[in-house]
Design an enzyme around this catalytic site. Sequence first.
Site, PDB file in Angstrom:
ATOM      1  CE  LYS A  49      -3.563  -2.520   2.103  1.00  0.00           C
ATOM      2  NZ  LYS A  49      -4.458  -2.755   3.445  1.00  0.00           N
ATOM      3  CD  GLN A  93      -3.594  -4.377   6.404  1.00  0.00           C
ATOM      4  OE1 GLN A  93      -3.666  -3.388   5.825  1.00  0.00           O
ATOM      5  NE2 GLN A  93      -4.264  -5.358   6.048  1.00  0.00           N
ATOM      6  CG  ASP A 116     -10.093  -0.318   5.493  1.00  0.00           C
ATOM      7  OD1 ASP A 116      -9.755  -0.728   4.448  1.00  0.00           O
ATOM      8  OD2 ASP A 116      -9.147  -0.508   6.370  1.00  0.00           O
TER       9      ASP A 116
END
Length: 292
Positions: A49, A93, A116
């Site tokens: 990422k 994460q 997200d």
Amino acid sequence: MALIDGNRIAETIVAELKAEVAALPGRKPCLALVRVGDDPASISYVRKKEKTAAEIGVTGRVILPPVTLSQSELETLIDGLNADPAVDGILVQSPLPPPQRTSGLFRRVSPNKDVDGFHTVNLGKLAQDDDSGFVSCTPAGIMELLSRSSVDLAGKHVVVLGRSLIVGKPVALLALQKRAGANGTVTVCHSGTRDLPAITRQADVLIAAIGRPEFVTGDMVKPGAVVIDVGINRVADASKKAGYRLTGDVHFPSVEPKAALITPVPGGVGPMTVAMLMRNTVKAHALAHGRH
Ligand code: GUN
């Protein structure tokens, strides 16, 4: 059969975003990536990422809090990022090492920075077909793979394996939406589903997101189906330098000959997740600057 090349499609999107970011005046979009602990898969995902962000011109800020932080200390850290005007997007994460709980942190992220798409507000907007929120990256990536492969879900039976917050539920909602490319008839299967193969065999489009290596075998798939493999499982393999190989939720050798289209693992859905995260970060930046 034909392969859906996620790497190639993601590269196209990354190039589009790079041009978009280059044209932005002033401060470039900034993505805060919070990773706790040393889960090897998480390390590799966050690195990817960060790398893609740099390629696009998005500032990636990786935050590695000590594993000893309590849940409330992590919440305070998120509060700080929420209040920081230089940060557009925040990603925690998953998974977090126990006893930390991801769900509370997902809800702590400001809905306007929730790239997200896991916050209650953004999931609610998705359920209401409201485009102003953020759609989670893997489900958005699956829809993009399908549309860029000319697969129209209208009138099709879409069978989703898995009901997770990250993939199963949101992708089912997306496939169900009454809009071009979607409008599918959706069945969601899970660990409590009886006679699962009888249902998967009815799928025109089968989306496997259960995290069980090679679970879907050829006998479970209708000839001519489109198969989307979301699984990224590490299976021990002494013949590999890393000591493991990556495999999806689909048993590729038996399913591939039956499928009209299939995503490989790696190189299918995975790169799309990262591309969609970047798209959401650019959207969050636009939101912060009143452009959405
Ligand atoms: N872990 C696996 N997939 C994801 C994702 O899309 N977002 C986050 N934050 N964690 C994940």
